[in-house]
Enzyme design. Structure first.
Site, PDB file in Angstrom:
ATOM      1  N   LYS A 161       1.084   4.160  -3.191  1.00  9.82           N
ATOM      2  CA  LYS A 161       0.735   5.585  -3.090  1.00  9.82           C
ATOM      3  C   LYS A 161       1.935   6.462  -3.470  1.00  9.82           C
ATOM      4  O   LYS A 161       1.769   7.558  -4.021  1.00  9.82           O
ATOM      5  CB  LYS A 161       0.230   5.917  -1.682  1.00  9.82           C
ATOM      6  CG  LYS A 161      -1.086   5.203  -1.312  1.00  9.82           C
ATOM      7  CD  LYS A 161      -2.248   5.576  -2.237  1.00  9.82           C
ATOM      8  CE  LYS A 161      -3.583   5.045  -1.724  1.00  9.82           C
ATOM      9  NZ  LYS A 161      -4.701   5.330  -2.629  1.00  9.82           N
ATOM     10  N   TYR A 213       0.820  -1.218   0.000  1.00  8.88           N
ATOM     11  CA  TYR A 213       0.000   0.000   0.000  1.00  8.88           C
ATOM     12  C   TYR A 213       0.862   1.281   0.000  1.00  8.88           C
ATOM     13  O   TYR A 213       0.666   2.146  -0.874  1.00  8.88           O
ATOM     14  CB  TYR A 213      -0.952  -0.037   1.205  1.00  8.88           C
ATOM     15  CG  TYR A 213      -1.896   1.133   1.303  1.00  8.88           C
ATOM     16  CD1 TYR A 213      -3.026   1.208   0.500  1.00  8.88           C
ATOM     17  CD2 TYR A 213      -1.653   2.164   2.198  1.00  8.88           C
ATOM     18  CE1 TYR A 213      -3.896   2.291   0.595  1.00  8.88           C
ATOM     19  CE2 TYR A 213      -2.515   3.239   2.303  1.00  8.88           C
ATOM     20  CZ  TYR A 213      -3.639   3.306   1.503  1.00  8.88           C
ATOM     21  OH  TYR A 213      -4.494   4.373   1.598  1.00  8.88           O
TER      22      TYR A 213
HETATM   23  N1  LIG Z   1      -9.235   5.555   5.236  1.00 10.22           N
HETATM   24  C1  LIG Z   1      -8.052   6.149   5.355  1.00 10.22           C
HETATM   25  O1  LIG Z   1      -7.537   6.372   6.463  1.00 10.22           O
HETATM   26  C2  LIG Z   1      -7.300   6.569   4.131  1.00 10.22           C
HETATM   27  C3  LIG Z   1      -6.131   7.321   4.314  1.00 10.22           C
HETATM   28  C4  LIG Z   1      -5.414   7.725   3.199  1.00 10.22           C
HETATM   29  C5  LIG Z   1      -5.894   7.428   1.942  1.00 10.22           C
HETATM   30  N2  LIG Z   1      -7.034   6.687   1.790  1.00 10.22           N
HETATM   31  C6  LIG Z   1      -7.490   6.409   0.446  1.00 10.22           C
HETATM   32  O2  LIG Z   1      -8.819   6.846   0.297  1.00 10.22           O
HETATM   33  C7  LIG Z   1      -9.456   6.131  -0.767  1.00 10.22           C
HETATM   34  C8  LIG Z   1     -10.811   5.637  -0.296  1.00 10.22           C
HETATM   35  O3  LIG Z   1     -10.589   4.690   0.736  1.00 10.22           O
HETATM   36  P1  LIG Z   1     -11.587   4.451   1.961  1.00 10.22           P
HETATM   37  O4  LIG Z   1     -10.807   4.612   3.191  1.00 10.22           O
HETATM   38  O5  LIG Z   1     -12.834   5.227   1.765  1.00 10.22           O
HETATM   39  O6  LIG Z   1     -11.823   2.869   1.788  1.00 10.22           O
HETATM   40  P2  LIG Z   1     -13.143   1.985   1.590  1.00 10.22           P
HETATM   41  O7  LIG Z   1     -14.216   2.430   2.516  1.00 10.22           O
HETATM   42  O8  LIG Z   1     -12.637   0.582   1.662  1.00 10.22           O
HETATM   43  O9  LIG Z   1     -13.595   2.342   0.107  1.00 10.22           O
HETATM   44  C9  LIG Z   1     -12.833   1.948  -0.990  1.00 10.22           C
HETATM   45  C10 LIG Z   1     -13.675   2.094  -2.229  1.00 10.22           C
HETATM   46  O10 LIG Z   1     -12.885   1.705  -3.365  1.00 10.22           O
HETATM   47  C11 LIG Z   1     -13.641   0.763  -4.111  1.00 10.22           C
HETATM   48  N3  LIG Z   1     -12.816  -0.110  -4.918  1.00 10.22           N
HETATM   49  C12 LIG Z   1     -11.872  -0.994  -4.532  1.00 10.22           C
HETATM   50  N4  LIG Z   1     -11.374  -1.627  -5.608  1.00 10.22           N
HETATM   51  C13 LIG Z   1     -12.024  -1.140  -6.693  1.00 10.22           C
HETATM   52  C14 LIG Z   1     -11.955  -1.388  -8.075  1.00 10.22           C
HETATM   53  N5  LIG Z   1     -11.143  -2.328  -8.603  1.00 10.22           N
HETATM   54  N6  LIG Z   1     -12.762  -0.682  -8.910  1.00 10.22           N
HETATM   55  C15 LIG Z   1     -13.604   0.258  -8.416  1.00 10.22           C
HETATM   56  N7  LIG Z   1     -13.732   0.515  -7.118  1.00 10.22           N
HETATM   57  C16 LIG Z   1     -12.942  -0.173  -6.258  1.00 10.22           C
HETATM   58  C17 LIG Z   1     -14.445   0.014  -3.069  1.00 10.22           C
HETATM   59  O11 LIG Z   1     -15.507  -0.709  -3.666  1.00 10.22           O
HETATM   60  P3  LIG Z   1     -16.132  -2.074  -3.008  1.00 10.22           P
HETATM   61  O12 LIG Z   1     -17.140  -1.619  -1.985  1.00 10.22           O
HETATM   62  O13 LIG Z   1     -16.722  -2.764  -4.171  1.00 10.22           O
HETATM   63  O14 LIG Z   1     -14.979  -2.814  -2.374  1.00 10.22           O
HETATM   64  C18 LIG Z   1     -14.911   1.183  -2.229  1.00 10.22           C
HETATM   65  O15 LIG Z   1     -15.967   1.852  -2.851  1.00 10.22           O
HETATM   66  C19 LIG Z   1      -8.466   5.016  -1.149  1.00 10.22           C
HETATM   67  O16 LIG Z   1      -7.747   5.397  -2.297  1.00 10.22           O
HETATM   68  C20 LIG Z   1      -7.541   4.936   0.054  1.00 10.22           C
HETATM   69  O17 LIG Z   1      -6.289   4.420  -0.270  1.00 10.22           O
HETATM   70  C21 LIG Z   1      -7.750   6.266   2.856  1.00 10.22           C
END
Ligand SMILES: NC(=O)c1ccc[n+]([C@@H]2O[C@H](COP(=O)([O-])OP(=O)(O)OC[C@H]3O[C@@H](n4cnc5c(N)ncnc54)[C@H](OP(=O)(O)O)[C@@H]3O)[C@@H](O)[C@H]2O)c1
Length: 250
Positions: free
Chosen positions: A168, A164
């Site tokens: 990034k 991961y």
């Molecule tokens: N949460 C944090 O602390 C954090 C911090 C830094 C960055 N981020 C980034 O923020 C973004 C959103 O993450 P989140 O925390 O909101 O996670 P999340 O709740 O797990 O949501 C991830 C989303 O991405 C979708 N996804 C995964 N693989 C996919 C694919 N092949 N095609 C289309 N959609 C796909 C998932 O769909 P499904 O429901 O179908 O799995 C879900 O809608 C990510 O890029 C993550 O790396 C998060």
């Protein structure tokens, strides 16, 4: 003219909140989701909240799905004003240490977090070029910052994992290179650091809300003409407490 915004991975978490916040600003929000049922459900929830939301099937790792989504956006709207490359996954093997990491996991994470972004961006760029001043947001992370991850006194000092974080880091470079290619256009592309938000991605261990994370993407998606391009911007938990935002080191 209504602003058209596409958010990938918008069925839950930070992506859903980004769609909700952009929808609340009167934009037409295109809910990219790989799963039909989850996408339709998110569309319904957002429409119930008053947003002009439209679900579009979009698996960022499936070239056909990406092409179909771009063709649908072109047929429906003829252009795209905002693209938020939000879809992302986190995976690890064993203890999570680099030495225990399998290539299968590396490939899986890169397929979504890096190659998926390039696929979607390239498919959507012709539509983004038709908008007066498009904005692209690549949702990255502070763990992609080599400076932050190698700071012995920083909050990530104990973290040693590759799939991961390095995905990034690659995404940050991808962002910087698109910014170079697009520097003579009105298009801005930036990487977002939402901060550590409670979502499914981390078993809801984050100390920020998905909405707070989404506010970072919204800020970058609505930058004025004199705003930055080619930077990593967002939550700075190392500086002024949980509310601070700014440009992060690569
Ligand atoms: N949460 C944090 O602390 C954090 C911090 C830094 C960055 N981020 C980034 O923020 C973004 C959103 O993450 P989140 O925390 O909101 O996670 P999340 O709740 O797990 O949501 C991830 C989303 O991405 C979708 N996804 C995964 N693989 C996919 C694919 N092949 N095609 C289309 N959609 C796909 C998932 O769909 P499904 O429901 O179908 O799995 C879900 O809608 C990510 O890029 C993550 O790396 C998060």
């Amino acid at each position: 003219m209504t602003t058209i915004a596409l958010i990938t991975g918008a069925n839950k978490g930070i992506g859903f909140e980004t769609a909700r916040l952009l929808g609340a600003r009167g934009m037409t929000v295109l809910i990219g989701a790989r799963d039909e049922a989850k996408g339709a459900e998110a569309e319904r929830a957002l429409r119930d909240g008053g947003a002009d939301a439209r679900f579009v099937q979009l698996d960022v790792t499936d070239e056909k799905s990406v092409t179909r989504a771009a063709e649908w956006v072109e047929a429906e709207f003829g252009r795209l004003d905002i693209l938020v490359n939000n879809a992302g996954i986190a995976r690890g093997d064993g203890s999570g240490a680099p030495s225990q990491t399998t290539l299968a996991t590396m490939r899986e994470v890169y397929e979504t977090n890096v190659f998926g972004v390039v696929a979607v961006t390239n498919a959507m760029l012709p539509l983004l070029r038709r908008a007066p001043a498009a904005r692209i947001v690549n949702v990255s992370s502070e763990v992609g910052s080599i400076t932050s991850m190698t700071d012995p006194d920083g909050p990530m000092a104990a973290m040693a994992s590759i799939p991961y974080p390095s995905s990034k880091t690659a995404l940050n470079m991808v962002t910087a290179m698109y910014a170079k290619e697009l520097r003579d256009t009105p298009i801005k592309i930036n990487a977002a650091n939402p901060g550590y938000c409670a979502t499914d991605l981390n078993g809801h261990s984050g100390f920020r809300t998905p909405e707070q994370g989404a506010e970072i993407s919204v800020h970058l998606a609505t930058l004025p003409g004199d705003g930055p391009t080619g930077v990593l911007w967002g939550h700075l938990w190392t500086v002024d407490g949980p509310a601070a935002t700014g440009t992060l080191p690569w």
